[in-house]
Every structure is written in C-alpha cells, then in structure tokens.
Design an enzyme around this catalytic site. Structure first.
Site, PDB file in Angstrom:
ATOM      1  N   THR A 116      13.520  -9.719   4.020  1.00  0.00           N
ATOM      2  CA  THR A 116      13.095  -9.414   5.390  1.00  0.00           C
ATOM      3  C   THR A 116      12.346 -10.628   5.946  1.00  0.00           C
ATOM      4  O   THR A 116      12.001 -11.550   5.200  1.00  0.00           O
ATOM      5  CB  THR A 116      12.117  -8.216   5.417  1.00  0.00           C
ATOM      6  OG1 THR A 116      10.863  -8.654   4.872  1.00  0.00           O
ATOM      7  CG2 THR A 116      12.631  -7.014   4.661  1.00  0.00           C
ATOM      8  N   LYS A 164      -2.101  -2.490  -1.489  1.00  0.00           N
ATOM      9  CA  LYS A 164      -0.967  -1.658  -1.904  1.00  0.00           C
ATOM     10  C   LYS A 164      -1.353  -0.699  -3.041  1.00  0.00           C
ATOM     11  O   LYS A 164      -0.818   0.393  -3.158  1.00  0.00           O
ATOM     12  CB  LYS A 164       0.205  -2.557  -2.320  1.00  0.00           C
ATOM     13  CG  LYS A 164       0.762  -3.402  -1.170  1.00  0.00           C
ATOM     14  CD  LYS A 164       1.203  -2.540   0.001  1.00  0.00           C
ATOM     15  CE  LYS A 164       1.943  -3.332   1.051  1.00  0.00           C
ATOM     16  NZ  LYS A 164       2.413  -2.502   2.163  1.00  0.00           N
ATOM     17  N   ASP A 193       4.911  -0.396  16.820  1.00  0.00           N
ATOM     18  CA  ASP A 193       4.782  -1.749  16.271  1.00  0.00           C
ATOM     19  C   ASP A 193       3.906  -2.574  17.209  1.00  0.00           C
ATOM     20  O   ASP A 193       3.866  -2.323  18.408  1.00  0.00           O
ATOM     21  CB  ASP A 193       6.167  -2.397  16.147  1.00  0.00           C
ATOM     22  CG  ASP A 193       6.201  -3.506  15.109  1.00  0.00           C
ATOM     23  OD1 ASP A 193       6.889  -3.344  14.081  1.00  0.00           O
ATOM     24  OD2 ASP A 193       5.523  -4.553  15.314  1.00  0.00           O
ATOM     25  N   ASP A 206      -1.314  -0.853  17.195  1.00  0.00           N
ATOM     26  CA  ASP A 206      -1.917  -1.583  16.078  1.00  0.00           C
ATOM     27  C   ASP A 206      -2.376  -0.521  15.079  1.00  0.00           C
ATOM     28  O   ASP A 206      -3.330   0.221  15.354  1.00  0.00           O
ATOM     29  CB  ASP A 206      -3.096  -2.420  16.577  1.00  0.00           C
ATOM     30  CG  ASP A 206      -3.782  -3.185  15.440  1.00  0.00           C
ATOM     31  OD1 ASP A 206      -3.519  -2.868  14.259  1.00  0.00           O
ATOM     32  OD2 ASP A 206      -4.582  -4.077  15.730  1.00  0.00           O
ATOM     33  N   VAL A 207      -1.697  -0.444  13.952  1.00  0.00           N
ATOM     34  CA  VAL A 207      -1.972   0.655  13.013  1.00  0.00           C
ATOM     35  C   VAL A 207      -3.387   0.645  12.458  1.00  0.00           C
ATOM     36  O   VAL A 207      -3.861   1.660  11.953  1.00  0.00           O
ATOM     37  CB  VAL A 207      -0.952   0.696  11.839  1.00  0.00           C
ATOM     38  CG1 VAL A 207       0.441   1.012  12.321  1.00  0.00           C
ATOM     39  CG2 VAL A 207      -0.995  -0.596  11.029  1.00  0.00           C
ATOM     40  N   TYR A 245      -3.535  -8.474  -1.103  1.00  0.00           N
ATOM     41  CA  TYR A 245      -2.312  -7.698  -0.898  1.00  0.00           C
ATOM     42  C   TYR A 245      -2.186  -6.605  -1.974  1.00  0.00           C
ATOM     43  O   TYR A 245      -1.908  -5.443  -1.671  1.00  0.00           O
ATOM     44  CB  TYR A 245      -1.114  -8.643  -0.930  1.00  0.00           C
ATOM     45  CG  TYR A 245       0.200  -8.005  -0.549  1.00  0.00           C
ATOM     46  CD1 TYR A 245       0.449  -7.617   0.769  1.00  0.00           C
ATOM     47  CD2 TYR A 245       1.191  -7.787  -1.490  1.00  0.00           C
ATOM     48  CE1 TYR A 245       1.664  -7.025   1.125  1.00  0.00           C
ATOM     49  CE2 TYR A 245       2.404  -7.202  -1.141  1.00  0.00           C
ATOM     50  CZ  TYR A 245       2.633  -6.827   0.164  1.00  0.00           C
ATOM     51  OH  TYR A 245       3.828  -6.239   0.513  1.00  0.00           O
TER      52      TYR A 245
HETATM   53  N1  LIG Z   1       9.535  -7.959   2.109  1.00  0.00           N
HETATM   54  C1  LIG Z   1       9.102  -7.700   0.888  1.00  0.00           C
HETATM   55  O1  LIG Z   1       9.484  -8.372  -0.077  1.00  0.00           O
HETATM   56  C2  LIG Z   1       8.170  -6.527   0.646  1.00  0.00           C
HETATM   57  C3  LIG Z   1       7.991  -6.127  -0.693  1.00  0.00           C
HETATM   58  C4  LIG Z   1       7.169  -5.034  -0.963  1.00  0.00           C
HETATM   59  C5  LIG Z   1       6.549  -4.363   0.056  1.00  0.00           C
HETATM   60  N2  LIG Z   1       6.718  -4.783   1.355  1.00  0.00           N
HETATM   61  C6  LIG Z   1       6.042  -3.996   2.392  1.00  0.00           C
HETATM   62  O2  LIG Z   1       7.019  -3.346   3.166  1.00  0.00           O
HETATM   63  C7  LIG Z   1       6.534  -3.134   4.493  1.00  0.00           C
HETATM   64  C8  LIG Z   1       7.566  -3.661   5.482  1.00  0.00           C
HETATM   65  O3  LIG Z   1       7.657  -5.061   5.292  1.00  0.00           O
HETATM   66  P1  LIG Z   1       8.879  -5.961   5.804  1.00  0.00           P
HETATM   67  O4  LIG Z   1       9.245  -6.840   4.677  1.00  0.00           O
HETATM   68  O5  LIG Z   1       9.895  -5.113   6.452  1.00  0.00           O
HETATM   69  O6  LIG Z   1       8.073  -6.880   6.841  1.00  0.00           O
HETATM   70  P2  LIG Z   1       8.385  -7.400   8.307  1.00  0.00           P
HETATM   71  O7  LIG Z   1       7.429  -8.522   8.502  1.00  0.00           O
HETATM   72  O8  LIG Z   1       9.844  -7.640   8.508  1.00  0.00           O
HETATM   73  O9  LIG Z   1       7.942  -6.155   9.220  1.00  0.00           O
HETATM   74  C9  LIG Z   1       6.624  -5.743   9.325  1.00  0.00           C
HETATM   75  C10 LIG Z   1       6.427  -5.143  10.701  1.00  0.00           C
HETATM   76  O10 LIG Z   1       5.091  -4.652  10.760  1.00  0.00           O
HETATM   77  C11 LIG Z   1       4.564  -4.971  12.040  1.00  0.00           C
HETATM   78  N3  LIG Z   1       3.117  -5.007  11.948  1.00  0.00           N
HETATM   79  C12 LIG Z   1       2.334  -5.880  11.266  1.00  0.00           C
HETATM   80  N4  LIG Z   1       1.045  -5.597  11.451  1.00  0.00           N
HETATM   81  C13 LIG Z   1       1.001  -4.512  12.273  1.00  0.00           C
HETATM   82  C14 LIG Z   1      -0.052  -3.742  12.834  1.00  0.00           C
HETATM   83  N5  LIG Z   1      -1.348  -4.038  12.605  1.00  0.00           N
HETATM   84  N6  LIG Z   1       0.270  -2.681  13.623  1.00  0.00           N
HETATM   85  C15 LIG Z   1       1.563  -2.379  13.882  1.00  0.00           C
HETATM   86  N7  LIG Z   1       2.599  -3.092  13.384  1.00  0.00           N
HETATM   87  C16 LIG Z   1       2.314  -4.129  12.602  1.00  0.00           C
HETATM   88  C17 LIG Z   1       5.170  -6.326  12.373  1.00  0.00           C
HETATM   89  O11 LIG Z   1       5.119  -6.599  13.774  1.00  0.00           O
HETATM   90  C18 LIG Z   1       6.593  -6.147  11.859  1.00  0.00           C
HETATM   91  O12 LIG Z   1       7.448  -5.624  12.847  1.00  0.00           O
HETATM   92  C19 LIG Z   1       5.178  -3.835   4.548  1.00  0.00           C
HETATM   93  O13 LIG Z   1       4.180  -2.880   4.343  1.00  0.00           O
HETATM   94  C20 LIG Z   1       5.231  -4.797   3.368  1.00  0.00           C
HETATM   95  O14 LIG Z   1       3.941  -5.076   2.880  1.00  0.00           O
HETATM   96  C21 LIG Z   1       7.504  -5.845   1.665  1.00  0.00           C
END
Ligand SMILES: NC(=O)c1ccc[n+]([C@@H]2O[C@H](COP(=O)([O-])OP(=O)(O)OC[C@H]3O[C@@H](n4cnc5c(N)ncnc54)[C@H](O)[C@@H]3O)[C@@H](O)[C@H]2O)c1
Length: 254
Positions: free
Chosen positions: A195, A164, A36, A57-58, A160
């Site tokens: 989240t 996706k 992360d 950083d992914v 976004y």
């Molecule tokens: N929360 C929602 O409603 C939702 C819905 C659909 C999909 N998603 C997807 O699910 C995944 C997880 O989301 P979440 O809700 O748990 O979010 P979150 O913000 O709680 O967690 C995301 C994590 O990714 C890390 N991150 C961001 N950019 C990064 C990078 N460049 N390199 C490494 N780490 C990085 C952040 O530091 C964080 O710890 C994401 O891909 C998000 O797009 C979320």
C-alpha cells in the site's frame, strides 16, 4: 451477518487496505462511508463506489462523533465499522540526534490506538440501539487493524508496535463487553502489505523485507485484507480474535 444493504464505515478508506475494503463492501451491497483526513482522495473513491466521503481525524473525539453522525444521516447507523486509518513512523528511541521527541511517540499512539478506540466507542454506542439482524441477536461488527509489529516489532518500531499492541489487547475486552449487544470485535494483524504506507521504503529494504516472507513469497495485496474483512463480517462465530495475515512472516530485529 449479511452485508447487503448494511451501512458501513471505513476509516482510512481513502487509501490502501481501507480503500480495497470500501470497494469490496460496496460490491457486496453495503452503503459505504469513507472517513479519512484526506478528503480529496476519499471523495474520488466515494464517487466510484457510490458511497460518501467525510473528512475526519480519528484521533479527535468531536471529529469522529460528527463524522459518524453525518454518515448515519445518509445511510442509517452503521452495522459494519472498519478501522483502517493509521500512520507509521520509524525511529529509534535514542539515535544520534538524541532521544525521540515525545510528540512523535504521542502522534502514533493518538492515531493508531486512540483513533481505533475512538471509532469503536462512538460506533458501538450507535449500533446498540439497532434492531437485531438474526436469531443470534447480532447487531453489527467492528474490525480493527493491528500489525504483526504488535508481536515482533523491529528496531525503530517502538511507537508503532506499542500502538498496535494496544489494538491487539483491547480486542478481547471489547468483544466481551459488546457481546450483550450482539456486536462482535475482531482485529486483523497484517504483515507487509503493498500500500502507499510502504512507499517510502527504499527498493533494497523492500526486497530484504520480502525475502523473509515464507509463502506466498511476496507482499500481501490490499484486496487480501478486504477478502478477510468480508469473511469476518459474514462468519458470525469469529469474535474476540486477532487474525494474522502475513504469509507466515516473523519479522527479525532489523
Ligand atoms: N501497509 C502495511 O504493510 C501495513 C502492515 C500492517 C498494518 N498496517 C496498518 O493497516 C492500516 C491501513 O494501512 P495502509 O497500509 O492501507 O495505509 P495507507 O497509508 O495506504 O492508508 C492509511 C489511510 O489512513 C488515513 N489516515 C491517517 N491518519 C489519519 C487520521 N488521523 N484520521 C483519519 N484518517 C487518517 C490516511 O489519509 C490514509 O488514507 C493502518 O492502520 C496500518 O498501520 C499496514
């Protein structure tokens, strides 16, 4: 595939769905590496689950290459890779300030789409050299995270949704390519998940979003994503598929 004793990598594992999955994987006996960009939060969780946290950083090739190598030096090559790192940015393509700055679009694509591909390419290369685990010749599994915005993006979600949609589209070709190595690729497309990613949405907008979720009439819990991820790992016939996790939500235009 059995989870116990496997090395696992979870990107975005410091928060939200990634953190919930890291916890459940560790409870199931996996050796978990959290990759992360938020190293402090990653380290906190790693201490709790007896895993490791690595700054990453992914979106950067060398960052993922180094982090995967570092994780392997602690736990061995990962057989379980979960792509949860992601960012969200809401902005119309053209608003009162003018056209969306191209770099905003680029950032979302670089983290969500290129970042997912980045871990997949590096992790699969390392997984291919591992011994098969069972009679089916299974070596490991990669789970990506898309979103229902890949299918029903709302106004303001062009970047976004595009990111996706790319994750959805590469699931099948990746699964087909890695089949010869016994590596599965599966994508989860969550609906609205409770989240930190949703924290900036005002309370009334949040209520409006929940109002459209048919059943259960609430946000998805991050643990429900983790349950599904663990089931996918254990059920070897799930491959090349995108699974929605959304309580039958179909988002409207706004
Ligand atoms: N929360 C929602 O409603 C939702 C819905 C659909 C999909 N998603 C997807 O699910 C995944 C997880 O989301 P979440 O809700 O748990 O979010 P979150 O913000 O709680 O967690 C995301 C994590 O990714 C890390 N991150 C961001 N950019 C990064 C990078 N460049 N390199 C490494 N780490 C990085 C952040 O530091 C964080 O710890 C994401 O891909 C998000 O797009 C979320």
């Amino acid at each position: 595939m059995e989870i116990n004793n496997c090395a696992a990598i979870v990107t975005g594992g410091a928060s939200g769905m990634g953190a919930a999955t890291a916890r459940k994987l560790s409870l199931a006996g996996a050796k978990v590496a959290i990759l992360d960009r938020d190293l402090d939060a990653g380290k906190k969780l790693a201490a709790e689950i007896k895993g490791i946290a690595i700054a990453c950083d992914v979106s950067q090739a060398d960052s993922v290459e180094n982090a995967v190598q570092q994780a392997a030096s602690f736990h061995g090559n990962a057989r379980i890779c979960i792509n949860c790192a992601g960012v969200v940015k809401a902005r119309r393509i053209v608003n009162q300030q003018g056209p969306m700055p191209l770099d905003e679009f680029r950032e979302v694509i670089e983290v969500n789409l290129i970042g997912t591909f980045n871990l997949m390419r590096v992790a699969a290369a390392a997984m291919q050299s591992l011994a098969p685990l069972n009679d089916s010749g299974e070596r490991g599994v990669i789970i990506n995270t898309a979103s229902i915005a890949a299918y029903e993006g709302q106004i303001g979600q062009s970047a976004y949704s595009a990111s996706k949609g790319g994750v959805v589209s590469m699931t099948l070709p990746a699964a087909r390519e890695f089949a010869q190595f016994g590596i599965r690729v599966v994508t989860i497309a969550p609906g609205l998940v409770d989240t930190p990613m949703l924290k900036d949405i005002p309370a009334n907008a949040r209520e409006a979003l929940i109002a459209n979720v048919p059943f259960p009439h609430r946000l998805v819990k991050p643990e429900e994503y983790a349950f599904l991820a663990l089931h996918i790992i254990e059920n070897s016939m799930i491959n090349g598929e995108v699974i929605r996790l959304d309580g039958a939500l179909r988002m409207q235009a706004r």
